[in-house]
Design an enzyme around this catalytic site. Structure first.
Site, mmCIF file in Angstrom:
data_model
loop_
_atom_site.group_PDB
_atom_site.id
_atom_site.type_symbol
_atom_site.label_atom_id
_atom_site.label_comp_id
_atom_site.label_asym_id
_atom_site.label_seq_id
_atom_site.Cartn_x
_atom_site.Cartn_y
_atom_site.Cartn_z
ATOM 1 N N ASN A 230 0.833 -1.201 0.000
ATOM 2 C CA ASN A 230 0.000 0.000 0.000
ATOM 3 C C ASN A 230 0.867 1.251 0.000
ATOM 4 O O ASN A 230 0.516 2.272 0.590
ATOM 5 C CB ASN A 230 -0.956 0.006 1.191
ATOM 6 C CG ASN A 230 -0.236 -0.073 2.543
ATOM 7 O OD1 ASN A 230 0.822 -0.705 2.636
ATOM 8 N ND2 ASN A 230 -0.797 0.530 3.573
ATOM 9 N N PHE B 68 0.677 -4.847 3.588
ATOM 10 C CA PHE B 68 -0.105 -3.639 3.838
ATOM 11 C C PHE B 68 0.281 -3.130 5.229
ATOM 12 O O PHE B 68 -0.010 -3.785 6.235
ATOM 13 C CB PHE B 68 -1.609 -3.934 3.805
ATOM 14 C CG PHE B 68 -2.151 -4.314 2.450
ATOM 15 C CD1 PHE B 68 -1.337 -4.373 1.322
ATOM 16 C CD2 PHE B 68 -3.496 -4.621 2.302
ATOM 17 C CE1 PHE B 68 -1.849 -4.725 0.085
ATOM 18 C CE2 PHE B 68 -4.017 -4.983 1.056
ATOM 19 C CZ PHE B 68 -3.193 -5.038 -0.044
ATOM 20 N N GLU B 69 0.906 -1.983 5.299
ATOM 21 C CA GLU B 69 1.376 -1.454 6.572
ATOM 22 C C GLU B 69 0.532 -0.269 7.005
ATOM 23 O O GLU B 69 0.007 0.479 6.176
ATOM 24 C CB GLU B 69 2.865 -1.087 6.465
ATOM 25 C CG GLU B 69 3.700 -2.301 6.049
ATOM 26 C CD GLU B 69 5.203 -2.081 6.147
ATOM 27 O OE1 GLU B 69 5.639 -1.198 6.920
ATOM 28 O OE2 GLU B 69 5.949 -2.824 5.462
ATOM 29 N N GLY B 70 0.381 -0.130 8.320
ATOM 30 C CA GLY B 70 -0.427 0.948 8.864
ATOM 31 C C GLY B 70 -1.917 0.713 8.747
ATOM 32 O O GLY B 70 -2.703 1.666 8.668
#
Length: 420
Positions: free
Chosen positions: A166, A210-212
């Site tokens: 992302n 997908f981070e955060g």
């Protein structure tokens, strides 16, 4: 192979003479081109026999070889540990076989560089996530010049998998994940585009990074992974995910990651067990062993340990002390960290609590720097955790970062299983 810590007054020549190995082979294994080693530096010694030195005991030799005292004694027909004398030659027994799958991320650069790197390290890598594709707000995917890397990985019996992130121009975007996953139409379009990418480019699976992810999207993220896996599995593709390290359910910025739900949805879980200290914070260990252990215990209480790939960092950070006691950090490879200690001729210290090396130096402008990084000792400590908790394997971010001793360490601790 065993790991020696440089003492005051040592030279590569004296170390080689001590253990009956050429200093040139020591330099090659450790990736160093100069002989100006410093106290506290860890040196991997390419030797299967240990020459007993003054002050040695079976315990200290065990610590250097990572072989239990009992195994050392039995292999060398010792019944009394106090019979050890200087000059004895002890055979270093192999550790009991522990098969793993390994994962090594490759950041796509140029076809020539990608091919060279993958050919070099693929014998020790089961899965190679190629970094990275990112998705847009309409569920479409970016492009990547990865054809050479895919084919090279396959030619060398490593499974190429596509990394989907992302990432945006401003970094990882939790808002982008929120927008796409909250729309069934966009979510399904993204899944279909991932399926199309794998089939068109002949990948063998996907790695979702997908981070955060927002706390409110916790169940949506797990559900997305389940739907994606259901779409891919009938066609023989694996679904893997990279997730941040969690040690409890009380960490606000990690509430978006349900380890139980994620673990039940996918085939492999790469835990990014690093960056407890990072470039934007204060100096400290990147992957302190106590936090890594706590993360593993948290994870295996919520998912099958045979799905867990423990992520290792092949890097550290060099923090510069600025005015007002502020720090600015930059990531550097493990080898570059060692080179800086050697260049500035400063000793390397080793935190027993964190199982991590560090040092300080002053640059030519008089600024103080603090460096924490990974070395052979810290890697070995984490490899023991993989064996202790019976995990699926280990992985690394990323194999393009120089860590010359890593292949020898992997062969010492593990039997690498290929999947193709």
């Amino acid at each position: 192979m065993f790991i020696y810590t440089v003492k005051e007054g040592d030279s590569l020549f004296s170390i080689g003479r001590k253990y009956e190995v050429s200093y040139q082979s020591i330099m090659t294994l450790n990736g160093i081109t100069n002989t100006n080693i410093v106290p506290g530096q860890s040196i991997a010694i390419p030797q299967s026999v240990y020459n007993v030195q003054p002050g040695d005991s079976f315990y200290t030799i065990s610590q250097m070889t990572y072989v239990p005292v009992e195994s050392l004694m039995a292999t060398n027909n010792f019944w009394n540990p106090y019979q050890l004398t200087v000059g004895m030659r002890l055979k270093i027994p192999e550790l009991p076989s522990y098969p793993i799958n390994s994962m090594g991320y490759v950041t796509i650069r140029t076809p020539e560089k990608d091919k060279e790197l993958i050919q070099l390290l693929s014998p020790l890598i089961s899965y190679i996530p190629l970094f990275e594709y990112h998705f847009y707000r309409d569920g479409s995917l970016s492009d990547l010049n990865d054809e050479t890397a895919i084919q090279t990985a396959k030619n060398n019996h490593s499974a190429p998998i596509a990394t989907i992130t992302n990432l945006t121009e401003s970094g990882f975007s939790g808002e982008l994940v929120h927008e796409v996953l909250n729309s069934p139409e966009l979510r399904n379009r993204l899944i279909e585009n991932i399926f199309s990418l794998l089939s068109t480019k002949q990948y063998m699976g996907v790695n979702i990074d997908f981070e955060g992810v927002h706390a409110d999207d916790r169940d949506l993220f797990s559900g997305f992974l389940r739907l994606l896996s259901e779409r891919l599995k009938p066609h023989g593709y694996i679904t893997s995910v990279a997730i941040p390290p969690k040690t409890s359910d009380e960490i606000p910025w990690l509430l978006g990651y349900d380890y139980g739900g994620i673990g039940s949805a996918v085939d492999l879980v790469f835990i990014m067990a690093y960056d407890w200290h990072h470039a934007g914070g204060v100096p400290g260990p990147v992957a302190p062993i106590e936090q890594v252990r706590n993360t593993i215990e948290y994870a295996i209480n919520r998912m099958n340990s045979k799905k867990v790939i423990l992520g290792f960092p092949r890097y550290g950070y060099d923090w510069t002390l600025l005015e007002g006691n502020e720090y600015s950090g930059k990531a550097i490879s493990s080898l570059e960290a060692t080179r800086r200690a050697m260049n500035y001729q400063v000793p390397i210290f080793y935190s027993q609590q964190h199982q991590a090396p560090w040092f300080q130096y002053q640059d030519n402008k008089g600024r103080t720097h603090v460096v924490w990084f990974e070395d052979s000792r810290s890697f070995a400590a984490k490899m023991l955790l993989v064996r202790e908790y019976r995990l699926r394997g280990m992985g690394a971010w990323q194999i393009g970062l120089e860590f010359p001793q890593a292949p020898s360490l992997m062969l010492k601790f593990f039997n690498i299983k290929k999947v193709i």
